[in-house]
Write an enzyme that holds these catalytic residues in place. Sequence first.
Site, PDB file in Angstrom:
ATOM      1  N   CYS A   2       0.775  -1.258  -0.001  1.00 52.78           N
ATOM      2  CA  CYS A   2       0.031  -0.190   0.012  1.00 52.78           C
ATOM      3  C   CYS A   2       0.599   1.266   0.135  1.00 52.78           C
ATOM      4  CB  CYS A   2      -0.611   0.075   1.296  1.00 52.78           C
ATOM      5  SG  CYS A   2      -1.937  -1.359   1.561  1.00 52.78           S
ATOM      6  N   GLU A 493      17.349 -18.629 -13.901  1.00 57.72           N
ATOM      7  CA  GLU A 493      16.867 -17.688 -14.354  1.00 57.72           C
ATOM      8  C   GLU A 493      17.162 -16.564 -14.533  1.00 57.72           C
ATOM      9  OE1 GLU A 493      13.725 -17.946 -10.767  1.00 57.72           O
ATOM     10  OE2 GLU A 493      12.308 -17.574 -12.538  1.00 57.72           O
TER      11      GLU A 493
HETATM   12  O1  M6R Z   1       2.934 -17.402  -8.563  1.00 51.39           O
HETATM   13  P1  M6R Z   1       3.364 -18.860  -8.234  1.00 51.39           P
HETATM   14  O2  M6R Z   1       4.156 -18.913  -7.063  1.00 51.39           O
HETATM   15  O3  M6R Z   1       2.325 -19.864  -8.497  1.00 51.39           O
HETATM   16  O4  M6R Z   1       4.434 -19.002  -9.439  1.00 51.39           O
HETATM   17  C1  M6R Z   1       5.045 -20.445  -9.576  1.00 51.39           C
HETATM   18  C2  M6R Z   1       6.293 -20.408 -10.520  1.00 51.39           C
HETATM   19  O5  M6R Z   1       5.967 -19.933 -11.929  1.00 51.39           O
HETATM   20  C3  M6R Z   1       7.541 -19.114  -9.978  1.00 51.39           C
HETATM   21  O6  M6R Z   1       7.895 -19.619  -8.735  1.00 51.39           O
HETATM   22  C4  M6R Z   1       8.448 -19.320 -10.823  1.00 51.39           C
HETATM   23  O7  M6R Z   1       9.215 -20.354 -10.828  1.00 51.39           O
HETATM   24  C5  M6R Z   1       9.487 -17.876 -10.574  1.00 51.39           C
HETATM   25  N1  M6R Z   1      10.088 -17.140 -11.707  1.00 51.39           N
HETATM   26  C6  M6R Z   1      10.638 -18.536  -9.577  1.00 51.39           C
HETATM   27  O8  M6R Z   1      11.422 -17.416  -9.491  1.00 51.39           O
END
Ligand code: M6R
Length: 613
Positions: A2, A493
């Site tokens: 917020c 990543e």
């Molecule tokens: O929003 P979510 O936690 O469901 O997302 C799951 C994955 O897509 C997410 O954790 C992804 O692996 C990230 N980019 C990791 O850093």
Amino acid sequence: MCGIVGYIGHRDPLEIVISGLHRLEYRGYDSAGVAYLPDGAQQIEVIRAVGKIKDLERAVQQKAPVPGIHHVGIGHTRWATHGAPTELNAHPHRSNNGKFAIVHNGIIENYSEIKRRLTEKGYVFSSETDSEVVAHLLEELYEGDFRAAVVRMLEHLQGAYGLCIMCSDHPDMLIAARKGSPIVVGVGSGETIIASDVSAIVNYTNRVIYLKDGDIVTATTSEVDITECNSMPVSRETSEIEWDVEQIEKGGFDHFMLKEIHEQPEAIANAIRGRMILEDGMSVLSGMQMDAFDMARVDRMIIAACGTSYYAGMTGQYFFEEFAGLPTGVEQAAEFRYRNPVIQRDSCMLAISQSGETADTLAAVREAKRKGTRVLGICNVVGSTIARETGAGVYLHAGPEISVASTKAFTCQVAVLALLALGFARTRRMSMEEGRHIVEGLQQLPDLVRRVLETAETIREVAERYASYENFFFIGRGYMYPAALEGALKLKEVSYIHAEGYHAAELKHGPIALLGEQVPVVALAPDTPGKGKTQGNMQECLARKSPVIALATEGDEEIRTHCTDVLFIPKCPEFIATVPVVVVEQLLAYYIARARGCPIDQPRNLAKSVTVE
Ligand code: M6R
């Protein structure tokens, strides 16, 4: 998270407040609102809208406040915590008599109790928020002195707040207070801007005062008086802002990923705040809508998630099995939805998702519900699809995560999973004494992370030395196994380096064939029962000429004989070591990616929320 803006001065307050809210948009929000006082009016007007600031601007134009409003106003961008993102839940909130309007950041932990008492006295609540109690408390406590009412009102609040308040009886005064949630005061000439973040101020003045916890500021067009909550005047230094707006939005950090890594002490504190009772060794998670009887009946836990959330889920499996002796399976959500899984009658599913929108996790939730299973959501985004469809569960309160690479969501998920497992454990074999030990461990988390962040420079130096390698392994066992998987995911990543996470014992079943001078191994070897065995695996790597970067516990000098480089985490109980270890991995990945010149916040081919299969 917020955002707050308040203005008092010679210009149009709505224009300044709305422009400040635009500046806070980067923080993420789902609704917004403003409050102002028409000339001669006894009551404050409020305009709120769900969606973007442009939706609020449209609503303001439609209501077209007549020229001649007092030069005071407040505004807010809300990122929902208590109650869905609706117009009624958006701030500002007004007292029933229309004299007070308030905007609030943080969480009022004892709001239910205050709400119950005020409702019995006839006050009418129009939102589901914790914040609204502030407006009604002010009405109850007001005896003509605005400041005195604020001081008395604050005595009733438990939890965290950044507050900005206006009162129709005192149109030449704006009051703000802080405890645990930032408030900055911009000192202009003939005007004062109060905000939760300097980015809302910098367009108008570069002279700012950062309030400390417990401070109350009373601003007029010409004066800024600060007192402590006991009404003793204090003087706070005025600083000059030297950053540009883009830097400010990132809080002075170069990337959102780094900012979010550094937000973790506060995010974790928010995730666990008010959710544990030390003397009972218990957790209290009312959103689960399960009493001890319901919890005791669960005979199997199924955790479904994707990516980083899946690795948090794997850590959760250790908690549920170790603390509660509750058989637990962790499912890749994409696999679960098509596998026709066998689900027993008293199973319970935990769906973990930062965004609450991940398509595969959502499909797993729907499949489990179709099979008659109780499903709980662990989400960060309030009102997200998974949060709505599960209808029960726990919010992380980590604040918006903007960087594609998830960081603070992971550590908050781990903290919340430990709280959940504690709750189940106390309906089973865990004693009060053991429960207290878990609570005490969890209470240490924000500080442990803070201490890891203090070592960021050392991590950066090591990262830069390893930035040119193209392949990495991460290894660990026990709690450190999911942490190894998460470390490898983070590195690939953001840096595009090929990295694989393995159980330390698994290397010799195949991947060891790849080891050599060009393949560093990050070995997670803090003081946990499996450390000796992992040290053996590190020797196997060194024997194949792989450089080994150990993550070990402070004071473990002997580890240097098993590795090439070492990074330390503070001493802590085994079950929480995942959090500091993963924070080191996050920083390692970040600094390697930075040294390689990667676009860290938006890596190629990745989306923050994966809403397709
Ligand atoms: O929003 P979510 O936690 O469901 O997302 C799951 C994955 O897509 C997410 O954790 C992804 O692996 C990230 N980019 C990791 O850093």
